[in-house]
Write a protein that holds these residues in place. Structure first.
Motif, mmCIF file in Angstrom:
data_model
loop_
_atom_site.group_PDB
_atom_site.id
_atom_site.type_symbol
_atom_site.label_atom_id
_atom_site.label_comp_id
_atom_site.label_asym_id
_atom_site.label_seq_id
_atom_site.Cartn_x
_atom_site.Cartn_y
_atom_site.Cartn_z
ATOM 1 N N GLY A 81 -2.080 -10.850 9.269
ATOM 2 C CA GLY A 81 -2.024 -12.305 9.184
ATOM 3 C C GLY A 81 -1.844 -12.766 7.755
ATOM 4 N N PRO A 82 -1.699 -14.078 7.548
ATOM 5 C CA PRO A 82 -1.429 -14.597 6.210
ATOM 6 C C PRO A 82 -2.623 -14.534 5.244
ATOM 7 C CG PRO A 82 -1.539 -16.389 7.791
ATOM 8 C CD PRO A 82 -1.623 -15.110 8.570
ATOM 9 N N ASN A 83 -3.809 -14.314 5.767
ATOM 10 C CA ASN A 83 -4.991 -14.236 4.915
ATOM 11 C C ASN A 83 -5.122 -12.820 4.360
ATOM 12 O OD1 ASN A 83 -7.686 -14.114 3.899
ATOM 13 N ND2 ASN A 83 -8.191 -15.887 5.167
ATOM 14 N N LEU A 84 -5.408 -12.709 3.079
ATOM 15 C CA LEU A 84 -5.543 -11.407 2.430
ATOM 16 C C LEU A 84 -6.628 -10.553 3.076
ATOM 17 C CD1 LEU A 84 -4.679 -9.490 0.171
ATOM 18 C CD2 LEU A 84 -6.181 -10.732 -1.386
ATOM 19 N N THR A 85 -7.600 -11.193 3.711
ATOM 20 C CA THR A 85 -8.697 -10.454 4.351
ATOM 21 C C THR A 85 -8.383 -10.063 5.798
ATOM 22 O OG1 THR A 85 -9.786 -12.508 5.007
ATOM 23 C CG2 THR A 85 -10.439 -11.539 2.880
ATOM 24 N N SER A 86 -7.199 -10.416 6.300
ATOM 25 C CA SER A 86 -6.863 -10.010 7.668
ATOM 26 C C SER A 86 -6.578 -8.504 7.697
ATOM 27 C CB SER A 86 -5.699 -10.826 8.222
ATOM 28 O OG SER A 86 -4.526 -10.616 7.497
ATOM 29 N N LYS A 87 -6.417 -7.953 8.884
ATOM 30 C CA LYS A 87 -6.300 -6.503 9.070
ATOM 31 C C LYS A 87 -5.188 -5.905 8.208
ATOM 32 C CE LYS A 87 -5.566 -3.007 12.624
ATOM 33 N NZ LYS A 87 -5.287 -2.768 14.036
ATOM 34 N N LEU A 88 -5.529 -4.848 7.459
ATOM 35 C CA LEU A 88 -4.570 -4.140 6.617
ATOM 36 C C LEU A 88 -3.708 -3.232 7.487
ATOM 37 C CD1 LEU A 88 -3.698 -3.513 3.634
ATOM 38 C CD2 LEU A 88 -5.213 -1.528 3.797
ATOM 39 N N LEU A 89 -2.384 -3.431 7.434
ATOM 40 C CA LEU A 89 -1.445 -2.607 8.195
ATOM 41 C C LEU A 89 -0.764 -1.561 7.323
ATOM 42 C CD1 LEU A 89 0.274 -5.381 10.339
ATOM 43 C CD2 LEU A 89 -1.619 -3.866 10.983
ATOM 44 N N GLY A 90 -0.677 -1.829 6.019
ATOM 45 C CA GLY A 90 -0.002 -0.904 5.124
ATOM 46 C C GLY A 90 0.034 -1.433 3.709
ATOM 47 N N ARG A 91 0.886 -0.788 2.889
ATOM 48 C CA ARG A 91 1.043 -1.155 1.481
ATOM 49 C C ARG A 91 2.536 -1.239 1.179
ATOM 50 N NH1 ARG A 91 -4.005 -2.220 -0.497
ATOM 51 N NH2 ARG A 91 -3.023 -2.322 -2.534
ATOM 52 N N ALA A 92 2.904 -2.214 0.355
ATOM 53 C CA ALA A 92 4.263 -2.305 -0.180
ATOM 54 C C ALA A 92 4.226 -1.645 -1.546
ATOM 55 C CB ALA A 92 4.709 -3.749 -0.292
ATOM 56 N N GLN A 93 4.847 -0.478 -1.662
ATOM 57 C CA GLN A 93 4.808 0.284 -2.909
ATOM 58 C C GLN A 93 6.216 0.400 -3.468
ATOM 59 O OE1 GLN A 93 2.919 3.823 -1.332
ATOM 60 N NE2 GLN A 93 0.889 3.060 -1.889
ATOM 61 N N GLY A 94 6.375 -0.017 -4.711
ATOM 62 C CA GLY A 94 7.695 0.042 -5.338
ATOM 63 C C GLY A 94 7.738 -0.799 -6.579
ATOM 64 N N MET A 95 8.855 -1.495 -6.761
ATOM 65 C CA MET A 95 8.986 -2.343 -7.936
ATOM 66 C C MET A 95 9.977 -3.463 -7.687
ATOM 67 S SD MET A 95 11.162 -0.148 -10.627
ATOM 68 C CE MET A 95 12.115 1.202 -10.029
ATOM 69 N N TYR A 96 9.849 -4.484 -8.541
ATOM 70 C CA TYR A 96 10.875 -5.509 -8.567
ATOM 71 C C TYR A 96 11.186 -5.862 -10.009
ATOM 72 C CZ TYR A 96 6.839 -8.824 -8.380
ATOM 73 O OH TYR A 96 5.668 -9.512 -8.583
ATOM 74 N N VAL A 97 12.430 -6.270 -10.208
ATOM 75 C CA VAL A 97 12.952 -6.582 -11.532
ATOM 76 C C VAL A 97 13.462 -8.012 -11.497
ATOM 77 C CG1 VAL A 97 14.708 -5.983 -13.247
ATOM 78 C CG2 VAL A 97 13.671 -4.185 -11.830
ATOM 79 N N SER A 98 13.105 -8.785 -12.507
ATOM 80 C CA SER A 98 13.662 -10.125 -12.625
ATOM 81 C C SER A 98 15.105 -9.976 -13.094
ATOM 82 C CB SER A 98 12.850 -10.970 -13.616
ATOM 83 O OG SER A 98 13.384 -12.268 -13.670
ATOM 84 N N ALA A 99 16.035 -10.154 -12.167
ATOM 85 C CA ALA A 99 17.442 -9.845 -12.419
ATOM 86 C C ALA A 99 18.320 -11.091 -12.559
ATOM 87 C CB ALA A 99 17.982 -8.956 -11.296
ATOM 88 N N GLY A 100 17.750 -12.288 -12.387
ATOM 89 C CA GLY A 100 18.529 -13.517 -12.511
ATOM 90 C C GLY A 100 18.319 -14.169 -13.867
ATOM 91 N N LYS A 101 19.403 -14.386 -14.596
ATOM 92 C CA LYS A 101 19.279 -15.056 -15.897
ATOM 93 C C LYS A 101 19.051 -16.546 -15.736
ATOM 94 C CE LYS A 101 21.647 -14.004 -19.493
ATOM 95 N NZ LYS A 101 22.747 -13.769 -20.450
ATOM 96 N N ASP A 102 19.732 -17.160 -14.764
ATOM 97 C CA ASP A 102 19.689 -18.612 -14.621
ATOM 98 C C ASP A 102 18.867 -19.096 -13.438
ATOM 99 O OD1 ASP A 102 21.402 -18.887 -16.853
ATOM 100 O OD2 ASP A 102 23.135 -18.478 -15.577
#
Length: 180
Positions: A81-102
């Motif tokens: 669910g949208p609450n951080l305390t709702s049931k944990l289903l998994g983890r998003a593991q990786g990275m993101y890069v700010s790739a937009g200049k404008d």
């Protein structure tokens, strides 16, 4: 000449029919799965609570309104669910890069690693541009493991909540996946 032309047409039709049958047989063995999770990017709270860490930035990242060139590594909770305390289903593991200049556009590369339920120990790999200012963003599902071997598909991301001061955010992900 007319005979060879009609033989060629008949052979072409036969080859097309065989190709269509093979494609249909291949698709018949596939599963289609829809998964909805909530991704929580927790910036605040210190090293024991935060789920992100900035690992690099370009020389002008701090001067850029979009943080262009900033690289963030994540280990974000995925909940039911949208609450951080709702049931944990998994983890998003990786990275993101700010790739937009404008504009705020992130290049996302992450695995959704499931830790509970039917998909426990399975994962889905997500890759693509995330133009964060859009209401709905679409990224590619490019692979998977476990239940999701040979996965392909797409996901839609919708920001549910964001604190513009801290960067904390909750994003709803709907994944539409075909797999073995």
């Amino acid at each position: 000449m007319a005979g060879s032309s009609s033989s060629f047409a008949a052979l072409s039709c036969l080859l097309l029919a065989v190709a269509l049958l093979a494609a249909t047989a291949s698709a018949a063995g596939e599963n289609e799965t829809h998964i909805r999770v909530f991704w929580h990017d927790v910036v605040t709270g210190g090293p024991n609570v935060s789920t992100i860490v900035q690992v690099a930035e370009g020389p002008s990242s701090n001067a850029s309104a979009t943080g262009f060139g900033t690289v963030i590594v994540i280990d974000d909770p995925l909940t039911e669910g949208p609450n951080l305390t709702s049931k944990l289903l998994g983890r998003a593991q990786g990275m993101y890069v700010s790739a937009g200049k404008d504009s705020l556009s992130l290049m996302m590369t992450m695995n959704f690693v499931f830790v509970d339920g039917d998909y426990n120990s399975s994962s889905l790999a997500i890759l693509g541009a995330n133009p964060a200012e859009r209401k709905v963003r679409e990224m590619a599902v490019v692979g998977g493991t476990g239940v999701f071997r040979f996965a392909r598909g797409y996901c839609e991301a919708r920001t549910q909540w964001i604190d513009n001061k801290t960067g904390d955010a909750t994003v709803e992900y709907n994944l539409y996946v075909r797999h073995d």
